[in-house]
Design an enzyme around this catalytic site. Structure first.
Site, PDB file in Angstrom:
ATOM      1  N   ARG A 155     -11.105  -0.507  13.969  1.00  0.00           N
ATOM      2  CA  ARG A 155     -10.781   0.288  12.780  1.00  0.00           C
ATOM      3  C   ARG A 155     -11.510  -0.280  11.572  1.00  0.00           C
ATOM      4  O   ARG A 155     -12.415   0.332  11.040  1.00  0.00           O
ATOM      5  CB  ARG A 155      -9.269   0.313  12.566  1.00  0.00           C
ATOM      6  CG  ARG A 155      -8.827   1.213  11.436  1.00  0.00           C
ATOM      7  CD  ARG A 155      -7.325   1.231  11.242  1.00  0.00           C
ATOM      8  NE  ARG A 155      -6.799   0.000  10.653  1.00  0.00           N
ATOM      9  CZ  ARG A 155      -5.576  -0.137  10.172  1.00  0.00           C
ATOM     10  NH1 ARG A 155      -4.711   0.872  10.234  1.00  0.00           N
ATOM     11  NH2 ARG A 155      -5.162  -1.283   9.650  1.00  0.00           N
ATOM     12  N   LYS A 207       0.844  -1.201   0.000  1.00  0.00           N
ATOM     13  CA  LYS A 207       0.000   0.000   0.000  1.00  0.00           C
ATOM     14  C   LYS A 207       0.881   1.253   0.000  1.00  0.00           C
ATOM     15  O   LYS A 207       2.068   1.187   0.329  1.00  0.00           O
ATOM     16  CB  LYS A 207      -0.918  -0.017   1.226  1.00  0.00           C
ATOM     17  CG  LYS A 207      -0.177  -0.020   2.566  1.00  0.00           C
ATOM     18  CD  LYS A 207      -1.110  -0.335   3.727  1.00  0.00           C
ATOM     19  CE  LYS A 207      -0.358  -0.329   5.046  1.00  0.00           C
ATOM     20  NZ  LYS A 207      -1.196  -0.814   6.155  1.00  0.00           N
ATOM     21  N   TYR A 236      14.154  30.715   9.207  1.00  0.00           N
ATOM     22  CA  TYR A 236      12.913  31.432   9.520  1.00  0.00           C
ATOM     23  C   TYR A 236      12.816  31.746  11.008  1.00  0.00           C
ATOM     24  O   TYR A 236      13.156  30.919  11.863  1.00  0.00           O
ATOM     25  CB  TYR A 236      11.702  30.587   9.110  1.00  0.00           C
ATOM     26  CG  TYR A 236      11.409  30.659   7.623  1.00  0.00           C
ATOM     27  CD1 TYR A 236      11.058  31.873   7.026  1.00  0.00           C
ATOM     28  CD2 TYR A 236      11.492  29.528   6.829  1.00  0.00           C
ATOM     29  CE1 TYR A 236      10.797  31.948   5.665  1.00  0.00           C
ATOM     30  CE2 TYR A 236      11.222  29.595   5.466  1.00  0.00           C
ATOM     31  CZ  TYR A 236      10.874  30.807   4.891  1.00  0.00           C
ATOM     32  OH  TYR A 236      10.615  30.876   3.556  1.00  0.00           O
ATOM     33  N   MET A 296      10.666  24.686   3.405  1.00  0.00           N
ATOM     34  CA  MET A 296       9.953  23.840   2.449  1.00  0.00           C
ATOM     35  C   MET A 296      10.921  23.049   1.561  1.00  0.00           C
ATOM     36  O   MET A 296      10.736  21.858   1.326  1.00  0.00           O
ATOM     37  CB  MET A 296       9.043  24.703   1.564  1.00  0.00           C
ATOM     38  CG  MET A 296       8.210  23.893   0.592  1.00  0.00           C
ATOM     39  SD  MET A 296       7.333  24.922  -0.602  1.00  0.00           S
ATOM     40  CE  MET A 296       6.159  25.752   0.453  1.00  0.00           C
TER      41      MET A 296
HETATM   42  C1  LIG Z   1      -0.404  -1.781   6.850  1.00  0.00           C
HETATM   43  C2  LIG Z   1      -0.954  -3.100   7.208  1.00  0.00           C
HETATM   44  C3  LIG Z   1      -0.124  -4.222   7.341  1.00  0.00           C
HETATM   45  C4  LIG Z   1       1.386  -4.121   7.317  1.00  0.00           C
HETATM   46  O1  LIG Z   1       1.810  -3.658   8.559  1.00  0.00           O
HETATM   47  P1  LIG Z   1       3.373  -3.487   8.928  1.00  0.00           P
HETATM   48  O2  LIG Z   1       3.338  -3.066  10.345  1.00  0.00           O
HETATM   49  O3  LIG Z   1       3.894  -2.442   8.016  1.00  0.00           O
HETATM   50  O4  LIG Z   1       4.008  -4.808   8.698  1.00  0.00           O
HETATM   51  C5  LIG Z   1      -0.703  -5.455   7.535  1.00  0.00           C
HETATM   52  N1  LIG Z   1      -2.053  -5.574   7.636  1.00  0.00           N
HETATM   53  C6  LIG Z   1      -2.882  -4.522   7.561  1.00  0.00           C
HETATM   54  C7  LIG Z   1      -4.339  -4.723   7.696  1.00  0.00           C
HETATM   55  C8  LIG Z   1      -2.370  -3.249   7.359  1.00  0.00           C
HETATM   56  O5  LIG Z   1      -3.188  -2.194   7.307  1.00  0.00           O
END
Ligand SMILES: *Cc1c(COP(=O)(O)O)cnc(C)c1O
Length: 377
Positions: free
Chosen positions: A150, A51, A272, A320
């Site tokens: 979640r 992802k 800054y 930036m």
């Molecule tokens: C992001 C995610 C993972 C991977 O988690 P890591 O801690 O990066 O290994 C696995 N399962 C779900 C459902 C996730 O959202």
């Protein structure tokens, strides 16, 4: 990749010099990490969580490389990520959408062979409806909420889901899954609570295998592995367990170009708001990356870069597009226009930068900007 002039070399992979930053992604180390994790979970298998463009490293390059090392299960968060990745993989690889089915995605998911995770009863109905429309079975994964609140089917809907699984023939459940909320903390009692909850779900749906552990979960032991683990951060070199030696190989290094140097008198304001004032004659170097390149503003006056293994503290605010560092510890003339400093590499890990920025390695990786010249090794 210095000096590469082979015909056919990807233009993006040629180091022309003159870039603001140089991000190197070591695909060999990525593959080593995959193999290390696959070994750890054997006889279960290891998937890859790709992802957010494989945590910023390039989902297509990462997935192609891991496929070559035996990975066949790829998880993304969003449907659009699955759409982008799917054409780059062969039919024996599966792309799963963790965030689930959204109204309007059903047809495209089915058409492109993308497997949505079902997180709620209504998603089951959507997917079953599409299966009926198409007159064929559609695959899915059932995600359960075991305490993170979640994503996933809540406990009170489990009985209804069990009924649908039994009575409706249109959906092919590949496995059950859940996600650990505290897997990086071996002392957390939440791990055991979630494992107990997952075991009781597995007993309610004994016909299906279980997919459970993320990176941290893999190192909690075999009772967290199920048949398939879902590592993300550990593949990319991040530490799977907080406060323990990181067993993974670093995959990412980042060098930033120096765009100006100067020597200033004691009492000179830097950056800054004049947030830093020098306390002696100081050699400063301005480097060409800032918060727009994923180096958080919270590194102002806290973080550092390295040159020849010497720590050069960040002074004043992160801008930036640039950061100013105190280079006084280096021999005069060592850093000049066109030189480079290490932001991530042998002297500074992802975890170091994350700690200085008050965040986690995940946020540093996924935030790495698009203005760096990228090299895949
Ligand atoms: C992001 C995610 C993972 C991977 O988690 P890591 O801690 O990066 O290994 C696995 N399962 C779900 C459902 C996730 O959202």
């Amino acid at each position: 990749m210095h000096g590469t002039s082979r015909i056919g070399t990807d233009i993006a992979n040629i180091d022309w010099g003159g870039a603001s930053g140089y991000l190197t992604i070591d695909l060999t180390k990525l593959a080593k990490n995959y193999e290390r994790l696959a070994e750890e979970v054997a006889p279960a298998r290891a998937a890859a969580v790709v992802k957010a463009d494989a945590y910023g490293l390039g989902a297509v390059r990462v997935a192609e490389r891991l496929y070559a090392h035996g990975c066949r299960h790829f998880f993304v968060a969003h449907f659009v990520e699955a759409l982008a990745l799917r054409p780059h993989l062969t039919a024996d690889a599966t792309v799963f959408v963790l965030n689930g089915l959204q109204p309007g995605n059903e047809f495209a998911c089915a058409h492109d062979g993308i497997v949505p995770v079902i997180n709620a009863l209504e998603q089951w109905h959507q997917w079953a409806g599409m299966a009926q429309t198409l007159g064929r079975k559609l695959p899915t994964v059932l995600q359960f909420d075991t305490g993170m609140s979640r994503l996933g089917v809540p406990p009170e809907d489990r009985a209804a889901l069990a009924y649908l699984v039994k009575e409706e023939g249109g959906i092919d459940v590949l496995f059950l899954m859940s996600h650990l909320a505290s897997a990086d903390d071996t002392d957390s009692t939440q791990n055991d609570d979630q494992r107990t909850a997952m075991n009781s779900i597995a007993a309610e749906f004994p016909q299906f295998p279980v997919c459970f552990a993320n990176s941290g979960g893999i190192f909690l032991g075999a009772d967290y592995h199920g048949v398939l683990a879902r590592p993300g951060i550990a593949l990319y070199g991040g530490a799977p367990t907080a406060g323990r030696q990181n067993p993974m190989e670093p995959v990412v290094s980042l060098d930033i170009a120096v765009v100006q140097t100067r020597t200033v008198a004691s009492g000179t304001r830097v950056g800054y708001s004049g947030a830093h004032v020098t306390t002696g004659i100081t050699r400063l170097a301005t480097i060409a990356a800032g918060y727009a390149d994923g180096l958080p503003r919270s590194l102002s006056g806290r973080g550092a870069v390295y040159c020849d293994g010497i720590r050069l503290p960040i002074v004043g605010r992160v801008s930036m597009d640039s950061i100013t560092v105190d280079a006084s510890a280096l021999p005069e003339g060592r850093l000049t226009l066109g030189g480079r400093v290490e932001m991530l590499g042998p002297h500074q890990t992802l975890e170091d930068v994350a700690r200085d920025a008050g965040t986690i390695s995940y946020e540093i990786l996924t935030g790495l900007g698009h203005r760096y010249e990228r090299h895949y090794r």
